[in-house]
Design an enzyme around this catalytic site. Structure first.
Site, PDB file in Angstrom:
ATOM      1  N   THR A  32       0.871  -1.180   0.000  1.00 55.17           N
ATOM      2  CA  THR A  32       0.000   0.000   0.000  1.00 55.17           C
ATOM      3  C   THR A  32       0.909   1.231   0.000  1.00 55.17           C
ATOM      4  O   THR A  32       1.032   1.916   1.011  1.00 55.17           O
ATOM      5  CB  THR A  32      -0.928   0.018   1.233  1.00 55.17           C
ATOM      6  OG1 THR A  32      -0.123  -0.143   2.413  1.00 55.17           O
ATOM      7  CG2 THR A  32      -1.952  -1.089   1.185  1.00 55.17           C
TER       8      THR A  32
ATOM      9  N   CYS B  99       7.940   1.653   5.319  1.00 57.41           N
ATOM     10  CA  CYS B  99       6.808   1.666   6.261  1.00 57.41           C
ATOM     11  C   CYS B  99       6.664   2.972   7.023  1.00 57.41           C
ATOM     12  O   CYS B  99       5.690   3.698   6.820  1.00 57.41           O
ATOM     13  CB  CYS B  99       6.939   0.504   7.247  1.00 57.41           C
ATOM     14  SG  CYS B  99       6.613  -1.072   6.469  1.00 57.41           S
TER      15      CYS B  99
ATOM     16  N   PHE C 139      14.969   2.271  20.122  1.00 62.40           N
ATOM     17  CA  PHE C 139      14.463   3.304  19.206  1.00 62.40           C
ATOM     18  C   PHE C 139      14.784   4.719  19.682  1.00 62.40           C
ATOM     19  O   PHE C 139      14.043   5.652  19.420  1.00 62.40           O
ATOM     20  CB  PHE C 139      12.961   3.117  18.924  1.00 62.40           C
ATOM     21  CG  PHE C 139      12.750   2.254  17.697  1.00 62.40           C
ATOM     22  CD1 PHE C 139      13.093   0.915  17.735  1.00 62.40           C
ATOM     23  CD2 PHE C 139      12.279   2.791  16.522  1.00 62.40           C
ATOM     24  CE1 PHE C 139      12.967   0.127  16.601  1.00 62.40           C
ATOM     25  CE2 PHE C 139      12.149   2.008  15.386  1.00 62.40           C
ATOM     26  CZ  PHE C 139      12.487   0.672  15.426  1.00 62.40           C
TER      27      PHE C 139
END
Ligand code: UDX
Length: 487
Positions: free
Chosen positions: A135, A314, A303
């Protein structure tokens, strides 16, 4: 695809412990035909049913999913419209770099339970159909392009049988699943849709698929929904047997889980990169700051690596599509912080080019610059929205002579930016360089010997775009060491 065999629970069966049909058949006899009920039980996996599966879309997500579902003991047919990709997968070759995937493909193909085709009609034999198509971001817009999802569903509709389960894994704007479910019920009222987002990381995709940290099922609160969930339990019996948490939710929540997770991760990275900007203005060190705040268990150190920022197929497009969807829903203010997250991230790339200019004495025009890394992260050959490649291309556009190297991503990078020069190794890329930029923290770059590398460069200037080198060692070897967010 072979016929479905009935398999009973295997004591201690795990993802590596592939259900062996003979072993299972003998266990079936030993257990007198008693089948373990679904749901985790100490020492037993839930009931393992060999399921006939189709996987629509064999890119990063689908190819890994197909191979992993075969490893879990199912019969799997991967369907893709790209003939070359189907041919490569059918030979056991991964069309992209993903550690562990080629071995798993070969293993699956050898069992005869894994096949790939461009003839979607062959999927009519399957009873559980996974939608794993891409997508991407629409050109010139923030919104997601759903044409591949629609095309996969339209292909699937005429072949659905009563009891079939369609499992959506693609990342879609919330509300998509509800409309797909209507289409499915229009074509086959006794088929059902479940939304089951994936959370796999490139480079760890095989591990993340075989050992997910959670399973999310979005389903309608109906008997049909519950029956479909029970079918999906059969597919994921191994992971469920190992105690993987399962969250059952409504369709909207399940779709939101994926984009919410990616938004959180992107926010965490941009937070530390914003702190890096503060550190640069104050002479503080963002790596020490991250270590110190990361000790707080509520924050955590993961992170929080400051550097040239996030990229890939993404995080960037998912936060943009999320903002676009929030706008359509009239709640754009709720996600306005994500445009700042995006802006902080993009500023890091600009800052990196500025830093290169700074270390080169005010201009990069005509300067020879080496870039270590083209992939958006290590252990991947993916250059989609790669910060490394974007910085390399910017410097080239601004007049520098840029040579890029990467252990896996050179071919993809060259297709995207043929104007750049490429070298197969770091030693060759830095030949004659007046500045070296480390932009993807491949393990072999992290352990580069600064003394050895110095022999090849014209001027020993290193910019550590991932804060992964030891400044003391590089400075001791005579290099000018600069990094984002470090003095
Ligand atoms: C991400 C999500 O992690 C995964 O759950 C989802 O399914 C898909 O998107 P992936 O795109 O493979 O996975 O990469 P990830 O490991 O999340 O890294 C994304 C980007 O962030 C990379 O460019 C990486 O270099 C960067 N990053 C990561 C940082 O800049 N700092 C960090 O501390 C961590």
């Amino acid at each position: 695809m072979g016929t479905a065999a009935h398999i009973v629970a295997i004591p201690g069966g795990g993802a590596e412990n592939v259900p062996n049909v003979e072993l299972c058949t003998s266990l079936y006899r030993v257990f007198g035909g008693r089948v373990a009920p679904a749901g985790p039980r100490p020492g037993l996996t839930p009931r393992l049913q060999r399921v006939k599966i189709s996987v629509f879309g064999c890119g990063y997500l689908g190819a890994v999913h197909a191979a992993c579902m075969t490893r879990l003991g199912h019969d799997v047919l991967g369907v893709d419209v790209i003939e070359d990709q189907v041919a490569a997968l059918s030979r056991g070759e991964a069309p992209f770099f993903e550690p562990g995937l080629p071995e798993l493909l070969v293993e699956g193909l050898d069992t005869g339970r894994l096949a790939f085709t461009s003839d979607a009609g062959l999927a009519a034999d399957a009873t559980v159909h996974f939608i794993c198509v891409g997508t991407p971001q629409k050109p010139g817009e923030n919104a997601a392009d759903l044409r591949y999802v629609r095309s996969a569903i339209n292909t699937l509709l005429p072949m659905l049988k009563p009891g079939d389960v369609v499992v959506g894994k693609s990342t879609v704007p919330v509300g998509t699943a509800e409309s797909l479910r209507e289409l499915i019920h229009g074509a086959q009222p006794e088929a059902e849709l479940i939304w089951n987002p994936e959370f796999l990381r490139e480079g760890f995709a095989v591990h993340d698929t075989l050992h997910p940290d959670r399973l999310v099922y979005g389903l309608a609160p109906t008997d049909a929904g519950r029956r479909a969930a029970a079918r999906l339990d059969e597919v994921y019996a191994t992971a469920l047997g190992q105690g993987t948490p399962k969250v059952e939710a409504d369709l909207a929540t399940a779709q939101l889980v994926k984009v919410a997770a990616n938004s959180f991760l992107a926010t965490k990275i941009s937070f530390i990169n914003a702190m890096a900007e503060l550190c640069e203005a104050t002479g503080a060190d963002v790596t020490l700051l991250a270590d110190a705040i990361g000790h707080d268990a509520r924050i955590g150190r993961k992170f929080l690596n400051a550097g040239v920022g996030f990229g890939g197929g993404c995080l960037p497009k998912d936060i943009r599509a999320f903002m676009a969807r929030a706008g359509e829903l009239g709640v754009d203010q709720a996600l306005s912080f994500l445009s700042e997250v995006d802006a902080i991230n993009m500023r890091r790339r600009v800052r990196m080019v500025d830093l290169a200019r700074e270390v080169c004495g005010g201009s990069i025009v005509g300067r020879q610059i080496a870039v270590l890394g083209a992939a958006f992260k290590p252990d991947s050959d993916d250059v989609r929205d790669s910060p490394a490649l974007s910085v390399a291309a910017q410097m080239q556009l601004q007049g520098a002579r840029v040579t890029v190297t990467d252990p896996q991503a050179i071919d993809n990078a060259r297709k995207k930016w043929p104007e750049l020069s490429f070298a197969p190794t770091a030693a060759e890329a830095v030949q004659g360089a007046e500045a070296v930029l480390l932009l993807t923290e491949w393990p072999e770059y992290v352990v580069l010997d600064p003394v050895e590398l110095r022999q090849n460069v014209t001027a020993p200037r290193i910019i550590d775009g991932r804060n992964c080198l030891d400044p003391v060692a590089w400075r001791a070897a005579g290099w000018t060491y600069r990094a984002l967010g470090r003095p």
